[in-house]
Design an enzyme around this catalytic site. Structure first.
Site, PDB file in Angstrom:
ATOM      1  N   GLU A  38      -5.136  -5.032  -6.658  1.00  0.00           N
ATOM      2  CA  GLU A  38      -5.246  -5.221  -5.209  1.00  0.00           C
ATOM      3  C   GLU A  38      -6.667  -5.571  -4.809  1.00  0.00           C
ATOM      4  OE1 GLU A  38      -4.596  -6.309  -1.821  1.00  0.00           O
ATOM      5  OE2 GLU A  38      -5.829  -4.531  -1.571  1.00  0.00           O
ATOM      6  N   THR A  50      -2.638  -7.744 -10.738  1.00  0.00           N
ATOM      7  CA  THR A  50      -3.554  -7.276  -9.691  1.00  0.00           C
ATOM      8  C   THR A  50      -3.888  -5.795  -9.810  1.00  0.00           C
ATOM      9  OG1 THR A  50      -3.815  -7.216  -7.278  1.00  0.00           O
ATOM     10  CG2 THR A  50      -1.639  -6.707  -8.114  1.00  0.00           C
ATOM     11  N   THR A 108      -7.203 -10.033  -7.443  1.00  0.00           N
ATOM     12  CA  THR A 108      -6.049 -10.429  -8.274  1.00  0.00           C
ATOM     13  C   THR A 108      -6.390 -11.567  -9.257  1.00  0.00           C
ATOM     14  OG1 THR A 108      -4.654  -9.732  -6.409  1.00  0.00           O
ATOM     15  CG2 THR A 108      -3.578 -11.049  -8.061  1.00  0.00           C
TER      16      THR A 108
HETATM   17  N1  GLY Z   1      -2.364  -7.108  -3.614  1.00  0.00           N
HETATM   18  C1  GLY Z   1      -2.097  -8.476  -3.625  1.00  0.00           C
HETATM   19  C2  GLY Z   1      -0.662  -8.776  -3.402  1.00  0.00           C
HETATM   20  O1  GLY Z   1       0.166  -8.120  -3.973  1.00  0.00           O
HETATM   21  O2  GLY Z   1      -0.318  -9.644  -2.659  1.00  0.00           O
END
Ligand code: GLY
Length: 595
Positions: free
Chosen positions: A437, A435, A417
């Site tokens: 992810e 992000t 992110t």
């Molecule tokens: N994938 C990171 C979050 O959304 O917390």
């Protein structure tokens, strides 16, 4: 090494920017000329010195802080020309998608918090990736009903949700844009066509993930040309990305959600060998950015505001700070193990509530107000009054007008992110965490950008001891996030904008930086740079190579398990006062720039 790379990468690109304390001392009002600031290279060196030496970058009019100097400069150019924070974000995000592709991009999602200087209103926009309409709660279970191994779920099409970032760029521009939409694409298109220097962080990330990146031909040929990982300093072009950007520049963000782009993504997801997904063109046709009510919690004389469900960010942050309101952290200071005991256990208590109650509130009823009710948090804070680590931590019972029993979540979250913070010349403030992810997301690459694996932020297990898990997969639902783009208010004025990457540790990173700034008197650069101590589920993570290592023994003596390890935050913060003061996390490659 880092100094050398940034100097090389930017060359003259930063000419005209007042980027650091020493430059800020001589900054003139808007329209400042090159005579008021040093030439390009010294300015870059000065910006880095400010970061390394714990001094914030200062400016009078506007500022941007983000994870890569090329992205920061693209945003700075827009701000310098009178563009809004939303315009600058678009230019910066499009460059980040090229130069930091492992962290965010068109194939991902984001949450945006906006303070509007003209109206005094705060707006939060949810552009979270969304589960396909064909998805079922069993998406991440194997044939025996057991949760898949994390990377078996991540790599391929199964984990890909409908991206939200392109729609967010369109929505932000429609609401707050001043510059011409198409012009905001120019810096990223130029860099994609003419090439950019691969940063050390990108090169390291590729080398460390070569096996997974090598599984899909398009991804492998970009990151591992001829089978070898791209190298730091190498000039890389990305023509498919430039073509995608040209299409969106000409036809608008909607072009992402219809026609060839959506079709190509669906094909890549459904055709992913060994691990196909179920995304369809209908998911793209029905995707929408959602405006959500901001979640604000009191802390000392501040109001800490951010993104509500489906993010757990602002609620968990608000819970931690709301409990710590009852601790004299300023008297204790950061060198006192007792301060970390209180911070760590407040965080554990908040994470217990997060695991039970927090998910996409469009799908599950949530006690949103009850979770940050000061009376509830005062009661929970009484649990912090002992001397040792809490032996057990369980979710509380926040006030709620809905009776429902939930199991506890079992989502696995790894850090990646990126975070962008901007203040524009009119005083608008933007805090956006963005992000795909996991680093490199699903590893599927389409039209020059990577597709997210955001669906693995859902709980893989659908039930816990017979009770449904709030954050289970459901068609059209948005996975719970930890992203915590934050704007801190005082007397109804914004005083700090901040956020970070880092998976579910994001919440601890942001909480700690706010405590460091608000309670421990650190400037914004010191607050983002200080060593981390994070506790979510019982184990204290202490940042290697920092003074926090010294907390290992005292915290163990209090009954904690503790572990010294790298903690890769990427905090970017701007303090808003008489002048703007910017901080960029030294753990990443970013900078703050302002004039
Ligand atoms: N994938 C990171 C979050 O959304 O917390």
């Amino acid at each position: 090494m880092k100094h050398f790379w940034i100097g090389l990468a930017l060359g003259g690109a930063l000419a005209g920017a007042a980027v650091a304390q020493q430059a800020a001392d001589t900054v003139q009002p808007e329209g400042a000329t090159a005579t008021t600031v040093a030439p390009a290279s010294p300015e870059i060196a000065a910006a880095l010195a400010a970061k390394d030496e714990g001094r914030p970058v200062e400016a009078d009019h506007w500022m941007i802080a983000a994870a890569n100097p090329l992205a920061v400069e693209a945003g700075a150019k827009v701000l310098r020309a009178g563009g809004s924070a939303a315009d600058a974000m678009i230019a910066a995000q499009l460059v980040l998608g090229l130069v930091e592709p492992q962290s965010s991009g068109l194939g991902g999602g984001a949450f945006l918090v906006w303070y509007d200087a003209a109206t005094g209103q705060m707006t939060t926009l949810d552009a979270r990736e969304t589960a396909p309409l064909e998805a079922t709660p069993q998406l991440f279970l194997d044939a025996e009903g057991q949760p898949l191994q994390f990377f078996d779920a991540v790599v391929g099409g199964r984990s890909v949700g409908t991206p939200g970032t392109p729609a967010l760029l369109g929505a932000a521009h429609a609401r707050w844009g001043k510059a011409a939409w198409g012009d905001l694409f120019a810096p990223a298109i130029t860099l994609a066509e003419e090439g950019f220097e691969v940063s050390p962080r990108l090169a390291e990330s590729v080398a460390g993930d070569a096996e997974r990146l090598g599984r899909f031909e398009t991804t492998a040929s970009y990151f591992l040309p001829g089978g070898a990982p791209i190298q730091a300093g190498q000039v890389l072009t990305n023509r498919p990305y430039a073509e995608t950007l040209r299409l969106l520049a000409e036809q608008g963000a909607d072009a992402f959600y219809a026609g060839d782009v959506a079709r190509d993504i669906v094909q890549a997801v459904r055709g992913a060998e060994g691990n196909p997904g179920v995304l369809s063109e209908l998911d793209f046709a029905t995707y929408a950015v959602k405006e959500r009510p901001p979640v604000c919690a009191d802390y000392r004389s501040y109001e800490v505001c951010g993104m509500g469900p489906p993010s757990s960010g602002a609620l968990t942050l608000g819970q931690i700070l709301g409990m710590l309101e009852h601790s004299e952290l300023n008297a204790l200071g950061p060198k006192e193990p007792e301060a970390w005991r209180r911070i760590g256990d407040a965080s554990r208590l908040a994470f217990a509530d997060r695991g039970r109650y927090m998910a996409d509130s469009d799908y599950v009823p949530m006690p949103t107000e009850g979770l940050i009710d000061p009376a509830y948090l005062a009661e929970r804070a009484k649990l912090l009054e002992g001397d040792d680590a809490l032996p057990e931590v369980a979710p509380g019972t926040p006030e709620w007008d809905h009776a429902e029993l939930w199991g506890d979540d079992q989502a696995i979250e790894f850090p990646s992110t990126s975070h962008i913070t901007i203040v524009d010349g009119e005083g608008n403030v933007l805090s956006m965490t963005t992000t795909i992810e996991n680093a490199f997301g699903s590893r599927l690459m389409v039209r020059g950008f990577l597709l997210n694996n955001e669906l693995t932020d859902f709980s893989f297990a659908t039930h816990d001891e017979g009770l449904p898990v709030a954050n289970r997969v459901e068609p059209g639902k948005r996975p719970r996030s930890s992203m915590a783009p934050t704007i801190v208010m005082r007397d109804e004025r914004p005083v700090l904008a901040i956020g970070s990457p880092g998976g579910s540790r994001i919440i601890g990173y942001v909480a700690q930086a706010i405590i460091a700034w608000a309670d421990w008197g650190m400037n914004v650069q010191q607050a983002v740079a200080m060593g981390h101590a994070v506790n979510r589920f019982g184990t204290f993570d202490l940042e290697a190579g920092t003074p926090l290592e010294d907390m290992l023994e005292p915290l163990e003596a209090m009954g904690y398990q503790a572990k010294v390890q790298e903690l890769n935050s990427g905090l970017h913060a701007i303090e808003i006062g008489q002048v703007l003061k910017g901080g960029a996390d030294p753990r990443r490659e970013g900078i703050a720039l302002g004039e």
